[in-house]
Each structure stands twice: as C-alpha cells, then as structure tokens.
Design an enzyme around this catalytic site. Structure first.
Site, PDB file in Angstrom:
ATOM      1  N   LYS A  57      16.959  -0.117   1.493  1.00  0.00           N
ATOM      2  CA  LYS A  57      17.652   0.710   2.459  1.00  0.00           C
ATOM      3  C   LYS A  57      16.634   1.495   3.276  1.00  0.00           C
ATOM      4  CE  LYS A  57      19.000   4.970   0.958  1.00  0.00           C
ATOM      5  NZ  LYS A  57      18.178   6.011   0.338  1.00  0.00           N
ATOM      6  N   ASP A  88      21.610   8.985   3.543  1.00  0.00           N
ATOM      7  CA  ASP A  88      20.603   8.765   2.497  1.00  0.00           C
ATOM      8  C   ASP A  88      21.255   8.569   1.119  1.00  0.00           C
ATOM      9  OD1 ASP A  88      17.828   8.639   1.732  1.00  0.00           O
ATOM     10  OD2 ASP A  88      18.028  10.620   0.815  1.00  0.00           O
ATOM     11  N   SER A  95       0.824  -1.214   0.000  1.00  0.00           N
ATOM     12  CA  SER A  95       0.000   0.000   0.000  1.00  0.00           C
ATOM     13  C   SER A  95       0.858   1.264   0.000  1.00  0.00           C
ATOM     14  CB  SER A  95      -0.882  -0.005   1.261  1.00  0.00           C
ATOM     15  OG  SER A  95      -0.044  -0.142   2.405  1.00  0.00           O
ATOM     16  N   LEU A 134       6.676   3.490  -2.243  1.00  0.00           N
ATOM     17  CA  LEU A 134       7.661   2.873  -3.138  1.00  0.00           C
ATOM     18  C   LEU A 134       7.014   1.808  -4.017  1.00  0.00           C
ATOM     19  CD1 LEU A 134      10.775   2.878  -3.731  1.00  0.00           C
ATOM     20  CD2 LEU A 134      10.873   0.816  -2.351  1.00  0.00           C
ATOM     21  N   HIS A 171      24.570   5.259  -2.269  1.00  0.00           N
ATOM     22  CA  HIS A 171      24.589   5.471  -3.719  1.00  0.00           C
ATOM     23  C   HIS A 171      25.955   5.967  -4.226  1.00  0.00           C
ATOM     24  CE1 HIS A 171      20.438   4.768  -3.222  1.00  0.00           C
ATOM     25  NE2 HIS A 171      19.993   6.001  -3.131  1.00  0.00           N
ATOM     26  N   TYR A 193      30.665  12.181 -21.937  1.00  0.00           N
ATOM     27  CA  TYR A 193      31.396  13.075 -22.838  1.00  0.00           C
ATOM     28  C   TYR A 193      32.779  13.381 -22.287  1.00  0.00           C
ATOM     29  CZ  TYR A 193      29.262  16.762 -19.886  1.00  0.00           C
ATOM     30  OH  TYR A 193      28.840  17.536 -18.846  1.00  0.00           O
TER      31      TYR A 193
END
Ligand code: NDP
Ligand code: BG6
Length: 513
Positions: free
Chosen positions: A176, A263, A41, A44, A268, A411
């Site tokens: 996480k 976070d 529900s 995420l 990350h 690039y």
C-alpha cells in the site's frame, strides 16, 4: 510484454493448497524460487522483509532452491547488502542456539543488483543473474515492490518485460498505498493489469497477516457459541480501535499526502471489519472468502460527514520532555490539515447488521499503543440482577475483546457473583492471554504473507474488487473533508485524542472501550 507468462508452468502441479489448518510447508521439489526485493535499500525492506525472510528460512519454510536478490538504485556489492541485512536480523530468532550459523547460511543466499526502476536493460541484467541461480530448475519468481507508489508501474513494466520467469510462475507483491481515492486506485489497477494478470498481483495489507486477525474466522466459524450471537439481535455495537503512542516520526512526507483515514481506516480497519461481519463463506478457499468480504463492503452505507471526526496532534510537554506537533515535522507543511486521528461511525445495510454501529477510531501520538476489536452485546432482557448494578447500564452488558496487539488476547467480560455471603456482582474476564496459553512465538505478519505469496495462497491478499469497494466507501467522505478544508480538532501528543470522538460515540449511545 510477458503478461501471459502467468503460471506458465502448466505441467507443474500447483503449490500444495493450504486450508489454513496445518502450518504451511512447501514441497521440496525441483523448482526454485527467487525473491527480488525491489527497493531493498529502503526502510520496509530492512525493518520487515529481510527479517521475515530469515525467519522463514530459519523455520525451514522456504524451498530448497531459493535465492534472494535486493534491487535498488543505490550502489552496493553483495557483501554490503549482506552486511546491511545482517544488522536487521535481530528478531526473536536470535535467542536460539544455532541462530548465528543459520544467519550465515541465509546471508549466502542473498545477492544484490543495482539498477533503475524504469530500466528494462537493468532488469535484463538482473534476469541474467537470476538465471545463474536457477539453472536446471523450474524457475519461479516473486518480486516484492517495496518502493514509493509513484514508481510501481515503471518497475512492474520493466520487471515483467525483462525479468519474468520463462518456465515458472511470476508473482508481484504490491505494498500500500493502492492509490489515494477510487480514481487513482482504478488507474493503478488498470496500469498493473497491462503487465500482470490479477492472480499474479498480491496486494498486501499486513494486518491480514496478524495472528488474531487470521483467528477471527476460527473464532466465529469453529465455535458454536459465537456465531449464533453474531448479529444485530445480540450485538449492540462493534468498535475497531487502532492507537499508536508515537507520531509520524520519519514518515511525515508520505503521511501528509494520505492522512490517517487512508493510512489505517480504509485498509487495515476496514479489512478487519469485513472479516468480522461477512457471511459464512462456502469454503476456506481464497475466492470464497474474498467473495464474502466484497459483499459486506458493498452493503455498507455511504459514510456521512457528520459521522466523522478528525484530529491532529499538537505539541505537548510532559515530565520535562517536549513532544512535537505533527506540523513540527520538516517534511510536513506548517499549515497542514491532514488528520492524524479519525473516528467514524459505519453501518452495514444488510439483514444481519441493520442498525448496528461499527465505530472506528484510529490515531497517532495517543496515550497508548493497541489494536482491538470490541464487541458490546445488548442488555439481558428483564435482567433479574439489574438492581445489583445500580444505574450504570454499561456494567451489565457482556463485551468480547479481541486484542490484536500488543499482548495478544481474547477475553469476554461477564457478570459474576463476588464470592461470599450475600449477593454482589462484578464484571470479570474469561481471559485467553496468548503469552500464557501458547509457548511459541507469534510470527510477524510479513512472515505469514511472504510464505503465502510463495505458496500462491491468496486468502490474505486484497482482490481488485475488494479494493474498489473499499475506496467507494471512503472516497466521497474524504473528498468532502478535503473540499471543505475541514479543520481537525487539535489534541495534545500523548492524550486520548479529540473529545469529538466521544460525542460521536455518544450519538449512538456508545462508550469507547
Ligand atoms: P522508502 O522511502 O524507504 O523507499 C524504498 C526505496 O525506494 C529507497 O531505499 C530508494 O532506494 C527508493 N526510492 C525512494 N524514493 C524514491 C524516488 N522518489 N524515486 C525512486 N526511488 C526511490 O520506502 P519504504 O521502505 O518505507 O516503503 C516501501 C513501500 O512500502 C512504500 O510503498 C510504502 O508506502 C510501503 N509501506 C511502508 C511501511 C514502512 O513501515 N516503511 C509500512 C507500510 C507500507 P534507492 O534510492 O536505493 O533506489
Ligand atoms: C502501516 C501504516 O500500514 O501500519 C503506519 O502506514 C502504521 O502508519 C503501521 O504505523 C502500523 O503497523 P503495525 O504492524 O506496527 O501495527
């Protein structure tokens, strides 16, 4: 507990191992897979998990016999779940002609069971329903824990005791945060391992599923020109930049307990750093890659407090619009010192990277949204064309930019002669812009990761020793910041962030890209 059911289907050949070269496709065999989204529900599940599952279904990547169950406390019927899910399926797939039909077929495979997360009885009811869909097949089960971390263990316990597969594999995807420091992360791992083997646990870091992050290894190890330059000998500094142009809107309650370092940086950006800096793995096998990542993480120098700058956004009015301060969020204490911005200088004390600053910067409510890896190369020794650059030395060095998002691109900034008589140089880009080079849509990170979990491919998931190493690096400095109640530097919503970040870069003779 059913801990030992791990890959219990020993008579069944393991899923075809992908070496990451061809698109993943499951063998269509007699086995079934049920995917239970625990916390169906929630935000995420709606935003990412169901759309990703639909995209996989649309691309024919799910096995012939698959079923999806939503599980949460909220009361819902199957029809209500389908209605909720159908509203989320607005992804890229919508553009295709037969999307409506596929959507109908997909929704028919979605079911719902309401239950408590700590109730073995409720998970036993789920088990019964799952069996109805698995009849006559080798029943593989994937649980996706899309719930707040404080209920992970209860859910894992109940699911593993009451709803593990009897004759197939049982895997659990964990989202996480994996703890908030070394101690709590270790406690979480220990608790999970009471009920699961390490190879049943799939710790997700969705940045590892992003196209350009996955491409990092291809870029390095499949091109002759980059790897020889990939060291302190030629690289002056590496920057890992995460910037969002919106605040913690709607997630302040979660965020205040973690802050930007936990976070974004500890997971990350650090994961990207590890892939960027690791030595060549023995093979593309998950364990070989993860072994190399752990070695890099363990070679990192403890982060010094004076190599860290923290900030927090304050309100700002622009064009008649008032943008709120972080502490304007009702779920955030008005005197919160939680950083919404951080910059840090990190070092890897090994032969390849000795002395090269890896600068990380992560922030919310900044002026733009982007995630980039920027590699600044050293000066050309004895550069014949130096005087053409005037005094601005930055203008004569090459820079490789890997733009993870948005507008995925790679690039390389080179020095080039401006066409015409005389000799004037400028910096131009050798540019690989994905949208012009590749016509196909780039899959969402969750699609890749969900498919990998179904296939048992662990390369893009975090192993527990990687997690330990990542926390060992950040825990002391986080503790220092919190013990000293370091006040963040305030920056206006929508700005470039605190000036302190520029001083930090300047300390290492770096200018942020
Ligand atoms: P939610 O807060 O939306 O929670 C998911 C579901 O869990 C809710 O729908 C609710 O379902 C149940 N729930 C919520 N709070 C409690 C509670 N205190 N006790 C028991 N059940 C509760 O979480 P998200 O969907 O945002 O995130 C899920 C997980 O993914 C979290 O671990 C989060 O940190 C992580 N994550 C989320 C991201 C995002 O963008 N949302 C990004 C990256 C990670 P019900 O009441 O029906 O049982
Ligand atoms: C999540 C963080 O892990 O990643 C969020 O908790 C952040 O704070 C999000 O917004 C960013 O992900 P993406 O894929 O949108 O860049």
């Amino acid at each position: 507990p059913l801990k030992k059911v791990k890959n219990a289907n020993l008579s069944v050949p393991p899923p075809q191992e992908s070496k990451g070269i061809t698109p993943f496709r499951l063998n269509k065999d007699k086995s079934s897979v049920t995917i239970t989204v625990v916390g169906a529900s929630g935000d995420l599940a709606k935003k990412k998990i169901f759309p990703a599952l639909f995209a996989l279904y649309y691309e024919d990547c799910l096995p012939e016999h698959f079923t999806i169950f939503g599980y949460a406390r909220s009361k819902m019927t199957d029809a209500e779940l389908r209605d909720m899910v159908s509203k989320t399926l607005t992804c890229r797939i919508d553009k295709r002609a037969n999307c409506g039909e596929k959507m109908e077929q997909f929704l028919k495979r979605c079911f719902y069971h309401s239950g408590q997360y700590d109730s073995e009885a409720n998970f036993a009811e789920l088990d019964k329903k799952l069996k109805e869909h698995e009849a006559g097949t080798i029943a593989n089960r994937l649980f996706y824990l899309s719930i707040p971390p404080n209920i992970f263990i209860n859910a894992v316990k109940s699911a593993s005791i009451s709803a593990s597969s009897a004759n197939g594999w049982t895997r659990v995807i964990v989202e996480k945060p994996f703890g908030r420091d070394s101690e709590s992360s270790a406690a979480l791992t220990t608790a999970l391992k009471q009920y699961l083997e390490e190879d049943q646990i799939f710790r997700i870091d969705h940045y590892l599923g992003k196209e350009l992050v996955e491409n990092l290894s291809v870029l390095r190890f499949s091109n002759l020109i980059f790897e020889p330059l990939w060291s302190r000998q030629f690289i002056r500094n590496v920057q890992l930049i995460f910037s969002e142009d919106f605040g913690t809107e709607g997630r302040g309650g979660y965020f205040d307990n973690y802050g930007i370092v936990r976070d974004i940086m500890q997971n990350h950006l650090l994961q990207i750093l590890a892939l960027f800096a690791m030595e060549t793995p023995v093979s593309l096998d998950a364990e070989d890659i993860r072994n190399e990542k752990v070695k890099v993480l363990r070679s990192m120098r403890p982060i010094q407090l004076d190599d860290v700058v923290i900030g927090q956004y304050k309100s700002h009015t622009r064009g008649g619009v008032n943008y709120p301060a972080y502490t304007d969020d009702k779920t955030v204490p008005h005197n919160s010192l939680t950083p919404t911005f951080a910059a840090a200088a990190l070092f890897i004390d090994n032969a390849r990277w000795d002395g090269v600053p890896f600068l990380m910067k992560a922030g919310k409510a900044l002026h733009d949204r982007r995630t980039e890896i920027r590699v600044q190369f050293r000066h050309v020794p004895g550069n014949l064309y130096k005087r053409n650059f005037g005094t601005n030395l930055d203008h004569e060095t090459n820079e490789l930019v890997i733009r993870v998002q948005p507008d995925e691109a790679i690039y390389l900034k080179i020095n080039n002669k401006v066409p015409g008589l005389g000799m004037r140089l400028d910096r131009s880009n050798l540019n690989l812009l994905y949208s012009t080079r590749y016509s196909g849509e780039i899959p969402d990170a969750y699609e890749r990761l969900l498919l990998d979990a179904v296939e048992g491919e662990r390369r893009l998931f975090i192993r527990s020793d990687e997690l330990d190493a990542a926390w060992s690096l950040f825990t002391p400095v986080l503790k220092d910041l919190e013990d000293k109640k370091t006040v963040p530097e305030y920056y206006p919503y929508g700005s470039r962030g605190p000036v302190g970040a520029h001083y930090l870069a300047a300390k290492y003779k770096v200018r942020w890209g």
